[in-house]
Design a protein around this motif. Structure first.
Motif, short mmCIF file in Angstrom:
data_model
loop_
_atom_site.label_atom_id
_atom_site.label_comp_id
_atom_site.label_asym_id
_atom_site.label_seq_id
_atom_site.Cartn_x
_atom_site.Cartn_y
_atom_site.Cartn_z
N MET A 39 160.98 -46.79 27.78
CA MET A 39 161.76 -46.63 29.01
C MET A 39 162.49 -45.30 28.98
O MET A 39 163.25 -45.03 28.05
N PRO A 40 162.28 -44.43 29.99
CA PRO A 40 163.03 -43.18 30.04
C PRO A 40 164.49 -43.44 30.36
O PRO A 40 164.85 -44.48 30.90
N VAL A 69 158.11 -42.45 28.52
CA VAL A 69 159.13 -41.44 28.74
C VAL A 69 158.55 -40.26 29.54
O VAL A 69 159.25 -39.66 30.35
N VAL A 70 157.28 -39.96 29.35
CA VAL A 70 156.67 -38.84 30.08
C VAL A 70 156.50 -39.14 31.57
O VAL A 70 156.26 -38.24 32.35
N HIS A 71 156.67 -40.38 31.98
CA HIS A 71 156.55 -40.76 33.38
C HIS A 71 157.89 -40.71 34.11
O HIS A 71 157.98 -41.16 35.25
N LYS A 141 150.15 -45.67 41.52
CA LYS A 141 150.06 -44.88 40.30
C LYS A 141 150.57 -45.66 39.09
O LYS A 141 150.16 -45.42 37.97
N PHE A 142 151.49 -46.59 39.31
CA PHE A 142 151.99 -47.43 38.23
C PHE A 142 151.24 -48.75 38.14
O PHE A 142 151.65 -49.65 37.40
N GLY A 143 150.18 -48.93 38.91
CA GLY A 143 149.40 -50.15 38.86
C GLY A 143 150.06 -51.31 39.57
O GLY A 143 149.82 -52.46 39.24
N LEU A 144 150.90 -51.02 40.57
CA LEU A 144 151.66 -52.08 41.22
C LEU A 144 151.18 -52.43 42.62
O LEU A 144 151.79 -53.24 43.27
#
Length: 191
Positions: A39-40, A69-71, A141-144
């Motif tokens: 989690m960022p 974190v890169v997201h 993009k997050f698969g949601l």
């Protein structure tokens, strides 16, 4: 202009789904970028509404290893967009309630008169439509999105079948899967 054709699937998903097309698969798992799930940190400039979305949605994405974190920048944009959509929707609803209290048609909240006197869509409604479209793109993009969620569900079922030794559609009877050899992958992170 974007890339042509459907979005590429991750290599792990291709391996788990199997080779349905019977075409040769060039799978090189060492060359694939796979960030570690995590989690960022919450950005300092995040709006209060976006902070609520960050806390609510971030925990669920982390639970399913769908965020890293890169997201953080993309996730920040998603949270702000969801917050903006809610604010715009509440603004239009307040305008509808105002028209109701004045005895007017609440659908007039979606239109306004131009300087020439012609009816046109209210600017807030136009912004709401574009923000909703951006929100749906970011959620995918997050698969949601529902279609992307189907792919994630397929991958989870395949992972359970491959790594826990169960059959498709059946649960294993043992509470814990037997310990695997160190060279045997146990999940997506071990690829």
């Amino acid at each position: 202009m974007g890339k042509r054709g459907p979005a590429a699937k991750p290599v792990e998903l291709k391996v788990l789904e199997g080779n349905r097309g019977k075409r040769p698969m060039s799978v090189n798992l060492d060359s694939t970028f796979r960030p570690e799930a995590g989690m960022p940190t919450v950005p300092k400039g995040l709006s209060p509404g976006a902070r609520k979305v960050w806390k609510r949605l971030g925990n669920e994405l982390l639970r399913y290893n769908l965020i890293s974190v890169v997201h953080s920048d993309l996730f920040e944009e998603l949270c702000e967009t969801v917050s903006d959509v809610k604010d715009l929707r509440h603004s239009i609803r307040a305008r509808q309630n105002l028209f109701r209290s004045q005895g007017k048609d609440p659908m007039e909240a979606f239109e306004v008169n131009s300087p020439n006197g012609l009816p046109m869509q209210h600017p807030r409604y136009q912004i709401l439509k574009s923000e909703r479209q951006m929100m749906l793109t970011l959620l995918a993009k997050f698969g949601l999105s529902p279609s992307e969620q189907a792919n994630v569900q397929t991958a989870i079922r395949a992972q359970l079948q491959l790594f826990e030794g169960g059959e498709a559609g059946k649960e294993t009877t043992s509470p814990a899967a037997p310990a695997a050899a160190p060279s045997t992958p146990r999940g997506f992170a071990d690829f």
